[in-house]
Motif scaffolding. Sequence first.
Motif, PDB file in Angstrom:
ATOM      1  N   SER A 169      28.109  -5.393 -18.330  1.00  0.00           N
ATOM      2  CA  SER A 169      26.739  -5.646 -18.788  1.00  0.00           C
ATOM      3  C   SER A 169      25.822  -5.925 -17.602  1.00  0.00           C
ATOM      4  O   SER A 169      26.276  -6.062 -16.471  1.00  0.00           O
ATOM      5  CB  SER A 169      26.718  -6.852 -19.733  1.00  0.00           C
ATOM      6  N   GLY A 170      24.527  -6.015 -17.909  1.00  0.00           N
ATOM      7  CA  GLY A 170      23.543  -6.430 -16.926  1.00  0.00           C
ATOM      8  C   GLY A 170      23.270  -5.439 -15.812  1.00  0.00           C
ATOM      9  O   GLY A 170      22.865  -5.824 -14.722  1.00  0.00           O
ATOM     10  N   PHE A 171      23.445  -4.156 -16.063  1.00  0.00           N
ATOM     11  CA  PHE A 171      23.230  -3.143 -15.028  1.00  0.00           C
ATOM     12  C   PHE A 171      21.779  -3.184 -14.553  1.00  0.00           C
ATOM     13  O   PHE A 171      20.860  -2.992 -15.344  1.00  0.00           O
ATOM     14  CB  PHE A 171      23.568  -1.755 -15.574  1.00  0.00           C
ATOM     15  N   SER A 172      21.584  -3.440 -13.266  1.00  0.00           N
ATOM     16  CA  SER A 172      20.257  -3.603 -12.692  1.00  0.00           C
ATOM     17  C   SER A 172      20.237  -3.095 -11.255  1.00  0.00           C
ATOM     18  O   SER A 172      21.246  -3.143 -10.560  1.00  0.00           O
ATOM     19  CB  SER A 172      19.858  -5.081 -12.681  1.00  0.00           C
ATOM     20  N   VAL A 173      19.069  -2.634 -10.835  1.00  0.00           N
ATOM     21  CA  VAL A 173      18.853  -2.257  -9.442  1.00  0.00           C
ATOM     22  C   VAL A 173      17.594  -2.964  -8.951  1.00  0.00           C
ATOM     23  O   VAL A 173      16.732  -3.340  -9.741  1.00  0.00           O
ATOM     24  CB  VAL A 173      18.721  -0.725  -9.239  1.00  0.00           C
TER      25      VAL A 173
ATOM     26  N   SER B  68      15.653  -3.635 -14.884  1.00  0.00           N
ATOM     27  CA  SER B  68      16.721  -3.820 -15.871  1.00  0.00           C
ATOM     28  C   SER B  68      16.743  -2.639 -16.832  1.00  0.00           C
ATOM     29  O   SER B  68      15.904  -1.748 -16.748  1.00  0.00           O
ATOM     30  CB  SER B  68      16.513  -5.141 -16.624  1.00  0.00           C
ATOM     31  N   ASP B  69      17.699  -2.644 -17.754  1.00  0.00           N
ATOM     32  CA  ASP B  69      17.863  -1.534 -18.710  1.00  0.00           C
ATOM     33  C   ASP B  69      17.917  -0.200 -17.962  1.00  0.00           C
ATOM     34  O   ASP B  69      17.243   0.764 -18.310  1.00  0.00           O
ATOM     35  CB  ASP B  69      16.731  -1.509 -19.751  1.00  0.00           C
ATOM     36  N   VAL B  70      18.733  -0.154 -16.929  1.00  0.00           N
ATOM     37  CA  VAL B  70      18.769   0.972 -16.007  1.00  0.00           C
ATOM     38  C   VAL B  70      19.502   2.175 -16.596  1.00  0.00           C
ATOM     39  O   VAL B  70      20.544   2.037 -17.228  1.00  0.00           O
ATOM     40  CB  VAL B  70      19.447   0.542 -14.687  1.00  0.00           C
TER      41      VAL B  70
ATOM     42  N   PHE C   7      17.164   6.297 -10.567  1.00  0.00           N
ATOM     43  CA  PHE C   7      17.377   5.248 -11.546  1.00  0.00           C
ATOM     44  C   PHE C   7      16.032   4.972 -12.201  1.00  0.00           C
ATOM     45  O   PHE C   7      14.998   4.961 -11.532  1.00  0.00           O
ATOM     46  CB  PHE C   7      17.850   3.949 -10.880  1.00  0.00           C
ATOM     47  N   ALA C   8      16.047   4.747 -13.506  1.00  0.00           N
ATOM     48  CA  ALA C   8      14.836   4.360 -14.222  1.00  0.00           C
ATOM     49  C   ALA C   8      15.148   3.079 -14.983  1.00  0.00           C
ATOM     50  O   ALA C   8      16.287   2.853 -15.400  1.00  0.00           O
ATOM     51  CB  ALA C   8      14.410   5.461 -15.191  1.00  0.00           C
ATOM     52  N   GLY C   9      14.160   2.249 -15.136  1.00  0.00           N
ATOM     53  CA  GLY C   9      14.351   0.998 -15.855  1.00  0.00           C
ATOM     54  C   GLY C   9      13.030   0.307 -16.081  1.00  0.00           C
ATOM     55  O   GLY C   9      11.960   0.902 -15.918  1.00  0.00           O
ATOM     56  N   ARG C  10      13.121  -0.953 -16.452  1.00  0.00           N
ATOM     57  CA  ARG C  10      11.936  -1.771 -16.711  1.00  0.00           C
ATOM     58  C   ARG C  10      11.878  -2.902 -15.691  1.00  0.00           C
ATOM     59  O   ARG C  10      12.914  -3.445 -15.312  1.00  0.00           O
ATOM     60  CB  ARG C  10      11.984  -2.340 -18.116  1.00  0.00           C
ATOM     61  N   ILE C  11      10.675  -3.236 -15.281  1.00  0.00           N
ATOM     62  CA  ILE C  11      10.492  -4.357 -14.358  1.00  0.00           C
ATOM     63  C   ILE C  11      11.100  -5.589 -15.019  1.00  0.00           C
ATOM     64  O   ILE C  11      10.719  -5.964 -16.124  1.00  0.00           O
ATOM     65  CB  ILE C  11       8.994  -4.577 -14.039  1.00  0.00           C
ATOM     66  N   GLY C  12      12.089  -6.187 -14.347  1.00  0.00           N
ATOM     67  CA  GLY C  12      12.870  -7.260 -14.947  1.00  0.00           C
ATOM     68  C   GLY C  12      12.494  -8.662 -14.528  1.00  0.00           C
ATOM     69  O   GLY C  12      13.051  -9.622 -15.038  1.00  0.00           O
TER      70      GLY C  12
ATOM     71  N   ASP D   4      -0.813  -5.272  -9.968  1.00  0.00           N
ATOM     72  CA  ASP D   4      -0.857  -4.160 -10.923  1.00  0.00           C
ATOM     73  C   ASP D   4       0.510  -3.818 -11.512  1.00  0.00           C
ATOM     74  O   ASP D   4       0.650  -2.838 -12.235  1.00  0.00           O
ATOM     75  CB  ASP D   4      -1.489  -2.919 -10.275  1.00  0.00           C
ATOM     76  N   LEU D   5       1.524  -4.639 -11.244  1.00  0.00           N
ATOM     77  CA  LEU D   5       2.866  -4.426 -11.764  1.00  0.00           C
ATOM     78  C   LEU D   5       3.204  -5.564 -12.716  1.00  0.00           C
ATOM     79  O   LEU D   5       3.022  -6.736 -12.366  1.00  0.00           O
ATOM     80  CB  LEU D   5       3.863  -4.388 -10.596  1.00  0.00           C
ATOM     81  N   ARG D   6       3.687  -5.253 -13.900  1.00  0.00           N
ATOM     82  CA  ARG D   6       3.929  -6.258 -14.935  1.00  0.00           C
ATOM     83  C   ARG D   6       5.372  -6.226 -15.436  1.00  0.00           C
ATOM     84  O   ARG D   6       6.011  -5.174 -15.448  1.00  0.00           O
ATOM     85  CB  ARG D   6       3.024  -6.010 -16.142  1.00  0.00           C
ATOM     86  N   LEU D   7       5.836  -7.359 -15.863  1.00  0.00           N
ATOM     87  CA  LEU D   7       7.132  -7.487 -16.509  1.00  0.00           C
ATOM     88  C   LEU D   7       7.221  -6.475 -17.640  1.00  0.00           C
ATOM     89  O   LEU D   7       6.312  -6.374 -18.464  1.00  0.00           O
ATOM     90  CB  LEU D   7       7.306  -8.912 -17.047  1.00  0.00           C
ATOM     91  N   GLY D   8       8.296  -5.674 -17.668  1.00  0.00           N
ATOM     92  CA  GLY D   8       8.501  -4.687 -18.722  1.00  0.00           C
ATOM     93  C   GLY D   8       7.963  -3.303 -18.416  1.00  0.00           C
ATOM     94  O   GLY D   8       8.291  -2.350 -19.124  1.00  0.00           O
ATOM     95  N   ASP D   9       7.128  -3.169 -17.376  1.00  0.00           N
ATOM     96  CA  ASP D   9       6.635  -1.838 -16.997  1.00  0.00           C
ATOM     97  C   ASP D   9       7.808  -0.933 -16.652  1.00  0.00           C
ATOM     98  O   ASP D   9       8.825  -1.384 -16.147  1.00  0.00           O
ATOM     99  CB  ASP D   9       5.725  -1.913 -15.763  1.00  0.00           C
ATOM    100  N   ARG D  10       7.650   0.359 -16.898  1.00  0.00           N
ATOM    101  CA  ARG D  10       8.657   1.342 -16.510  1.00  0.00           C
ATOM    102  C   ARG D  10       8.534   1.603 -15.006  1.00  0.00           C
ATOM    103  O   ARG D  10       7.437   1.609 -14.464  1.00  0.00           O
ATOM    104  CB  ARG D  10       8.474   2.654 -17.272  1.00  0.00           C
ATOM    105  N   ALA D  11       9.670   1.812 -14.358  1.00  0.00           N
ATOM    106  CA  ALA D  11       9.686   2.103 -12.928  1.00  0.00           C
ATOM    107  C   ALA D  11      10.923   2.924 -12.611  1.00  0.00           C
ATOM    108  O   ALA D  11      11.877   2.948 -13.386  1.00  0.00           O
ATOM    109  CB  ALA D  11       9.681   0.807 -12.116  1.00  0.00           C
ATOM    110  N   SER D  12      10.909   3.571 -11.460  1.00  0.00           N
ATOM    111  CA  SER D  12      12.076   4.334 -11.021  1.00  0.00           C
ATOM    112  C   SER D  12      12.279   4.119  -9.531  1.00  0.00           C
ATOM    113  O   SER D  12      11.372   3.699  -8.816  1.00  0.00           O
ATOM    114  CB  SER D  12      11.909   5.819 -11.350  1.00  0.00           C
ATOM    115  N   VAL D  13      13.494   4.424  -9.081  1.00  0.00           N
ATOM    116  CA  VAL D  13      13.853   4.256  -7.683  1.00  0.00           C
ATOM    117  C   VAL D  13      15.005   5.199  -7.363  1.00  0.00           C
ATOM    118  O   VAL D  13      15.886   5.412  -8.195  1.00  0.00           O
ATOM    119  CB  VAL D  13      14.218   2.776  -7.380  1.00  0.00           C
TER     120      VAL D  13
END
Length: 172
Positions: free
Chosen positions: A70-74, A91-93, A100-105, A113-122
Amino acid sequence: MRLLASISPLVLIGCLVLLGCGRSGVLKRAGEPDVVSDYDQALMDRAIAKARATVGDFTEALGRKKSGMSGFSVKKSYPTTPGDAEHIWLSDVTWNGTVFAGRIGNTPAKIPDLRLGDRASVTPGEISDWLFLEGGKLRGGYTLRVIYQSSPPEARAEMDRGLGFQVPPVDF
């Protein structure tokens, strides 16, 4: 501090509040986890290099996700002021073979301009860390290990009690 039943970047970052209490190099934020910047930069650079060198372990585990994992994160670095950056957990990677795509954790401290829950990739070459839990053991989490090791013994003991697992030693 909030501790959830399952590990997530929010939980890990929230636990760093314990590590920051009474230390210099800590940005205090009302209602949010502290941002810890009081660590050995050379060791942190090695942690980031280790994460990038072992990202294949993360993608392999993410692809075979099974019970007890569980807890897969980058973690992604976002530039702030010239020569500075803030490292944010996603999170939610997911992994598509390229990015990798996920949500700002965790709530950014220096990036308005970046918020908790925003979509992001790396991309794998851009990550500054990765982590997941397997059978109650932390895998990856190299930057977390550096911050943990840099903390006073009483803060580490409190973190151990709050997390329910041991942070592995810095072995890189």
